[in-house]
Write a protein that holds these residues in place. Sequence first.
Motif, PDB file in Angstrom:
ATOM      1  N   LEU A   3       2.084   2.861  -3.549  1.00  0.00           N
ATOM      2  CA  LEU A   3       1.046   3.363  -2.652  1.00  0.00           C
ATOM      3  C   LEU A   3       1.293   2.945  -1.210  1.00  0.00           C
ATOM      4  CD1 LEU A   3      -2.137   2.790  -4.817  1.00  0.00           C
ATOM      5  CD2 LEU A   3      -0.978   4.941  -4.359  1.00  0.00           C
ATOM      6  N   SER A   4       1.724   1.715  -1.021  1.00  0.00           N
ATOM      7  CA  SER A   4       1.953   1.238   0.348  1.00  0.00           C
ATOM      8  C   SER A   4       3.077   2.011   1.026  1.00  0.00           C
ATOM      9  CB  SER A   4       2.254  -0.257   0.354  1.00  0.00           C
ATOM     10  OG  SER A   4       3.411  -0.522  -0.409  1.00  0.00           O
ATOM     11  N   LEU A  10      -5.162   1.579  -2.330  1.00  0.00           N
ATOM     12  CA  LEU A  10      -5.625   1.895  -3.679  1.00  0.00           C
ATOM     13  C   LEU A  10      -6.940   2.673  -3.612  1.00  0.00           C
ATOM     14  CD1 LEU A  10      -5.361   1.716  -6.729  1.00  0.00           C
ATOM     15  CD2 LEU A  10      -6.471  -0.529  -6.622  1.00  0.00           C
ATOM     16  N   GLU A  11      -7.819   2.282  -2.709  1.00  0.00           N
ATOM     17  CA  GLU A  11      -9.106   2.962  -2.552  1.00  0.00           C
ATOM     18  C   GLU A  11      -8.911   4.425  -2.139  1.00  0.00           C
ATOM     19  OE1 GLU A  11     -13.276   2.615  -0.025  1.00  0.00           O
ATOM     20  OE2 GLU A  11     -11.664   1.209   0.373  1.00  0.00           O
ATOM     21  N   THR A  16      -8.945  10.165  -3.649  1.00  0.00           N
ATOM     22  CA  THR A  16      -8.240  11.438  -3.708  1.00  0.00           C
ATOM     23  C   THR A  16      -8.173  11.954  -5.142  1.00  0.00           C
ATOM     24  OG1 THR A  16      -6.942  10.871  -1.758  1.00  0.00           O
ATOM     25  CG2 THR A  16      -6.058  12.598  -3.182  1.00  0.00           C
ATOM     26  N   GLU A  17      -7.878  11.089  -6.077  1.00  0.00           N
ATOM     27  CA  GLU A  17      -7.817  11.474  -7.489  1.00  0.00           C
ATOM     28  C   GLU A  17      -9.180  11.939  -7.994  1.00  0.00           C
ATOM     29  OE1 GLU A  17      -5.031  11.551  -9.704  1.00  0.00           O
ATOM     30  OE2 GLU A  17      -4.096  11.509  -7.723  1.00  0.00           O
TER      31      GLU A  17
END
Length: 79
Positions: A3-4, A10-11, A16-17
């Motif tokens: 993610l980074s 993560l948030e 988005t998911e």
Amino acid sequence: MLLSEAGLSLEQWLLTERLGKAREMLAAPRYDRLTVAAIATRCGFSSPSHFSRRFQAAYGAAPSEWRRLRREEAMAAAG
């Protein structure tokens, strides 16, 4: 991909998911009987108003309006 590396927290990824799943549910005829609030809850949002604000910011339309537009498009394509 991490993610980074993608520039997401993560948030942000989780939001988005959840919004993507809600968008799919709003467009799917099998979920027509569910209210927008019920879909929001099923997608992990504790507040329907928070969900609506986030959905509109992401997709440019309120969830109920987006659902209506998808139904109209499906009807036009079918007939």
